[in-house]
Structures are given as structure tokens and as C-alpha cells.
Design a protein around this motif. Structure first.
Motif, short mmCIF file in Angstrom:
data_model
loop_
_atom_site.label_atom_id
_atom_site.label_comp_id
_atom_site.label_asym_id
_atom_site.label_seq_id
_atom_site.Cartn_x
_atom_site.Cartn_y
_atom_site.Cartn_z
N ASP A 193 -0.09 12.31 -2.12
CA ASP A 193 1.30 12.56 -2.54
C ASP A 193 1.73 14.01 -2.32
O ASP A 193 2.88 14.37 -2.58
CB ASP A 193 1.54 12.12 -4.00
CG ASP A 193 0.66 12.87 -4.98
OD1 ASP A 193 -0.11 13.74 -4.55
OD2 ASP A 193 0.75 12.59 -6.20
N MET A 238 0.85 -1.19 0.00
CA MET A 238 0.00 0.00 0.00
C MET A 238 0.89 1.24 0.00
O MET A 238 2.06 1.20 0.35
CB MET A 238 -0.88 0.02 1.26
CG MET A 238 -0.10 0.25 2.55
SD MET A 238 -1.18 0.71 3.92
CE MET A 238 0.02 1.02 5.21
N LYS A 239 0.27 2.37 -0.38
CA LYS A 239 1.01 3.64 -0.36
C LYS A 239 0.86 4.29 1.02
O LYS A 239 -0.20 4.23 1.64
CB LYS A 239 0.46 4.58 -1.41
CG LYS A 239 0.81 4.17 -2.84
CD LYS A 239 0.77 5.36 -3.75
CE LYS A 239 1.17 5.02 -5.18
NZ LYS A 239 1.62 3.69 -5.45
N ALA A 252 -1.79 6.99 5.19
CA ALA A 252 -1.60 5.69 4.55
C ALA A 252 -2.92 5.23 3.94
O ALA A 252 -3.99 5.72 4.32
CB ALA A 252 -1.13 4.67 5.58
N GLU A 253 -2.84 4.29 3.01
CA GLU A 253 -4.07 3.78 2.40
C GLU A 253 -4.88 2.92 3.36
O GLU A 253 -6.10 2.82 3.24
CB GLU A 253 -3.73 2.99 1.14
CG GLU A 253 -3.33 3.88 -0.03
CD GLU A 253 -3.05 3.08 -1.29
OE1 GLU A 253 -3.45 3.54 -2.36
OE2 GLU A 253 -2.42 2.01 -1.20
N SER A 272 -6.82 5.23 -3.64
CA SER A 272 -5.94 4.13 -4.03
C SER A 272 -5.71 4.22 -5.54
O SER A 272 -6.42 4.93 -6.25
CB SER A 272 -6.56 2.79 -3.66
OG SER A 272 -7.82 2.69 -4.25
N ALA A 273 -4.72 3.47 -6.02
CA ALA A 273 -4.34 3.52 -7.44
C ALA A 273 -5.54 3.24 -8.34
O ALA A 273 -5.75 3.94 -9.33
CB ALA A 273 -3.22 2.53 -7.70
N ALA A 304 5.83 6.28 -0.14
CA ALA A 304 6.53 5.00 -0.30
C ALA A 304 5.52 3.87 -0.40
O ALA A 304 4.34 4.03 -0.06
CB ALA A 304 7.44 4.77 0.90
N GLU A 305 5.99 2.74 -0.89
CA GLU A 305 5.18 1.52 -0.95
C GLU A 305 5.58 0.69 0.26
O GLU A 305 6.76 0.36 0.43
CB GLU A 305 5.51 0.79 -2.26
CG GLU A 305 4.52 -0.24 -2.72
CD GLU A 305 3.15 0.30 -3.10
OE1 GLU A 305 2.16 -0.37 -2.76
OE2 GLU A 305 3.06 1.39 -3.72
N ILE A 306 4.63 0.36 1.13
CA ILE A 306 4.96 -0.45 2.32
C ILE A 306 3.92 -1.57 2.47
O ILE A 306 2.92 -1.60 1.77
CB ILE A 306 5.02 0.41 3.62
CG1 ILE A 306 3.63 1.02 3.92
CG2 ILE A 306 6.08 1.50 3.54
CD1 ILE A 306 3.50 1.54 5.33
N GLU A 307 4.21 -2.48 3.41
CA GLU A 307 3.31 -3.62 3.65
C GLU A 307 1.95 -3.14 4.16
O GLU A 307 1.88 -2.27 5.03
CB GLU A 307 3.90 -4.51 4.76
CG GLU A 307 5.08 -5.36 4.34
CD GLU A 307 4.66 -6.53 3.48
OE1 GLU A 307 3.81 -7.32 3.94
OE2 GLU A 307 5.18 -6.63 2.34
N LYS A 308 0.88 -3.73 3.62
CA LYS A 308 -0.46 -3.43 4.14
C LYS A 308 -0.60 -4.12 5.51
O LYS A 308 -0.22 -5.29 5.64
CB LYS A 308 -1.48 -4.00 3.15
CG LYS A 308 -2.91 -3.71 3.43
CD LYS A 308 -3.73 -4.22 2.24
CE LYS A 308 -5.18 -4.33 2.55
NZ LYS A 308 -5.93 -4.89 1.42
#
Ligand code: NAP
Length: 335
Positions: free
Chosen positions: A306, A1-2, A110-111, A330-331, A18-22
Motif C-alpha cells: 500500500d 485480490m489487492k 499485485a497479490e 495478503s490480508a 484497489a481490489e481487482i479480479e484474481k
């Protein structure tokens, strides 16, 4: 997730997308898809961590001496949708819309975020989102709204009481004006020129422009003073407090702590430096007042996730009306 990760103390440039673990919810937690969060003065203070040594050292001992470690994502309040629940959770179901605060755990930029389903020893409290608010409007309620509710209840605000709100056009201030008015108090609110009309529209009977008037020279006295600024001489403002009155400071400085002790020893006036204990009941009371149209959120600007660093710069530049929000898409939603 972002997520927007907090990589260093100091400038907003240390906030990196950044992209991190959900996260995965524990048995007593809910997983919330965050639709909106906010940037508060408190987030900016935390990010900078430019505090007097007496406060800075314990904070760094907790978050990380050289760089933030224990807390890696800022953001203290949010609104979103429950997308998973732990095995023991009975108070929520998937699809519920919620709003809440993460308390000192932060993590809302965070998402997704895990929150305790019921407030206990764990940080954070959530409740059903007021149905008449957008996600952005709902995300702005929990920290400022709970703080304002705490002050009203501690001071037992009721018809006939007089309340002075210093910094009435910001986050805590806009909710405090509305709650004090709803509970029947006569409200005087202080802030800069651009916010006078807003404060009047929220229920302040009297407004004072701090850029042109020194209200500490006035003869009026108050049952409750809510001071979210605390920059200038609090001692001068104390004379505006009635005997037995309560003076709440939202921002703790070492001198304020000493003043609080000294005042309690030498008079009936009480100076308090307190944060709201995060009670689900209070969030539900706010929900009721919002749904019945007595309280609303003032949103100044909304930034995308962002642009969290830009939102921090905007909040720090001063002049913000009410709250600044972050819309979290989300994307798939953006595409
Ligand atoms: N938000 C929370 O839930 C929370 C909870 C606990 C503690 N706190 C602490 O409480 C403080 C305030 O929080 P907040 O979120 O309400 O901040 P905020 O939204 O920035 O509001 C502060 C307000 O005070 C005004 N102001 C600045 N100088 C002033 C002066 N000399 N006299 C009167 N008004 C003045 C500002 O207006 P201008 O910018 O136009 O000058 C602004 O409207 C922060 O230090 C925060 O850490 C916040």
C-alpha cells in the motif's frame, strides 16, 4: 485480490491500491502468489512517460493515448510461490518458489500474477528462486541481473578485460560489478559519494565519484562501458572506449540511436542500445552464481504494497543503493 492500479501518466499519486479480479492461468501459464516485487527506475520512467516526442508517441499508442489502458498495473519483477498451474504445464508444480520478470507486460504490483511457464512469444520469464535469498532479495534480481548478464555475454567478458560501469551503485550497476568481477574483469565503477564503499565491496577495483571527478578526462580505456545514466555527452565518454570496444546504453534517446549508427560507420567501436532478451538459461545462470555466493542483491529499502506511491517517490529522489523492494502480504498474512 489487492493490486496497485496505474490510473494516469505523471505523478506517483496516480498509483491506487484497489481490489481487482484474481487472474486465472491459461493452459501454459502458472499462477504465482507474489511475495515481493520492486520499484525500478524503469517503473518510474514508465509511470511518468515524459519521453522525447519520438519515443513518447509510440509508447502512448501502445499503452493508451490519454491514460494507461493496455498496461494497468506496473511492476516488472517478482518472487513468489506457484499456487496453480495450467493443464499443459510440466515444468512447475504447486508450491514451487520462483522468481522472474514480466517483461513489458508489467503487472507485478499485485497479490497474484500469471506468468508463462516457458518463455516464448509471451512476455516474461521465471525460474526456481535461489534458495539462499529472501523473497525481497530474489525479486530484485531478474531485470537488473538479466540486463547485466546480457552485457557480459555480448562483450565476452573474461580475465584481462577492463570494464567501466557508469551508475555502478544502482540496480543494473550492482549486478554488473559483481558479474564482471566474477568473469575475471578489472572493474571501474562510477557513482555518487555514498556508494563508493558499496561498489568497492562488490568487487570494483577502482571507484570514481562523479560528483567530484570528471573521469572523461582520464587516459584509461575500456573493453566494455556500461552506461545506465546516458545523461551527459556520450561522445566525450566514447574516447574512453578501446578500438573494437562495446559501449552499452541502458537508456535510449534519439541522439543515442544516431550516435550508434554514426559510430559504426566511422570506427570499429560499437555503441549498442539493447535490452536483455529474457532467457530462462540466463536466469538459471544467475541462480547458480547467487547460490554459490558470487552474486548478491543489494536492498536499500522495503515498502509494503500500500506504499507503492511512496516507494516511487523515494526511488525518484535519487541516492538509492541497489534496489527498492515491495513486500506483498495478503490480508490473512497481515492479520
Ligand atoms: N533495471 C533494469 O533492469 C533496466 C533494464 C533496461 C533498461 N533500464 C534503464 O536503465 C536505466 C538505469 O536503470 P537502473 O535500474 O540501474 O537505475 P538506478 O538503479 O536508478 O541506477 C542508476 C545509478 O546511476 C547513478 N547516477 C546518476 N547520475 C550519474 C552520473 N552522472 N554518473 C554516474 N552515476 C550516476 C545513480 O546514483 P544517484 O541517484 O546517487 O545519483 C544510480 O546509482 C534506467 O533508465 C532504466 O530505464 C533498466
Amino acid at each position: 485480490m489487492k493490486a496497485v492500479v496505474w490510473t494516469k501518466y505523471g505523478s506517483p499519486d496516480g498509483l491506487k491500491l484497489a481490489e481487482i479480479e484474481k487472474p486465472i492461468p491459461e493452459a501454459d501459464e502458472i499462477l504465482v502468489k507474489v511475495h515481493a516485487t520492486t520499484v525500478t527506475a524503469g517503473d518510474c520512467e514508465m509511470r511518468r512517460l515524459q519521453l522525447p516526442l519520438m519515443l513518447s508517441f509510440p509508447m502512448r499508442a501502445f499503452t493508451g493515448l490519454i491514460r494507461p489502458k493496455r498496461i494497468s498495473i506496473l511492476g516488472q519483477e517478482l518472487a513468489g510461490e506457484v499456487v496453480a498451474i495450467g493443464d499443459k504445464v510440466t515444468s512447475y508444480k504447486v508450491g514451487d518458489q520462483v522468481f522472474g520478470t514480466t517483461g513489458f507486460k508489467f503487472g507485478a504490483y499485485a497479490e497474484y500474477i500469471c506468468l508463462p511457464a516457458e518463455p516464448g512469444d509471451a512476455q516474461g520469464v521465471s525460474a526456481a528462486k535461489p534458495e539462499n535469498l529472501t523473497y525481497e532479495e530474489a525479486a530484485a534480481v531478474p531485470t537488473g541481473g538479466l540486463e547485466a548478464m546480457h552485457y557480459m555475454q555480448r562483450a565476452d567478458i573474461k580475465p584481462g578485460k577492463k570494464v567501466l560501469i557508469i551508475g555502478g551503485g544502482g540496480s543494473i550497476g550492482t549486478y554488473s560489478i559483481q558479474l564482471a568481477k566474477t568473469f575475471g574483469a578489472e572493474v571501474t565503477a562510477v557513482d555518487s559519494t555514498e556508494k563508493l564503499a558499496l561498489m568497492r565491496s562488490l568487487g570494483a577495483a577502482h571507484v570514481i565519484d562523479y560528483t567530484i571527478e570528471d573521469y572523461t578526462k582520464n587516459d584509461e580505456t575500456y573493453d566494455l562501458i556500461i552506461d545506465v545514466v546516458g545523461k551527459h555527452s556520450v561522445v566525450r565518454r566514447l574516447k574512453l572506449l578501446k578500438e573494437n570496444g562495446l559501449y552499452f546504453l541502458a537508456f535510449a534517446r534519439p541522439s543515442h540511436i544516431l550516435l550508434s549508427i554514426w559510430t559504426s560507420l566511422t570506427s570499429q567501436k560499437r555503441v549498442k542500445i539493447e535490452s536483455a532478451s529474457q532467457q530462462k538459461d540466463d536466469l538459471l545462470k544467475l541462480n547458480d552464481l547467487i547460490v554459490s555466493g558470487k552474486v548478491k542483491s543489494i536492498i536499500d529499502r522495503v515498502f509494503p504494497l500500500d506504499q507503492v506511491p511512496e516507494a516511487h517517490k523515494y526511488v525518484e529522489s535519487g541516492g538509492k543503493m541497489g534496489n527498492v523492494c515491495i513486500k506483498v502480504e495478503s490480508a490473512e498474512e497481515v492479520a
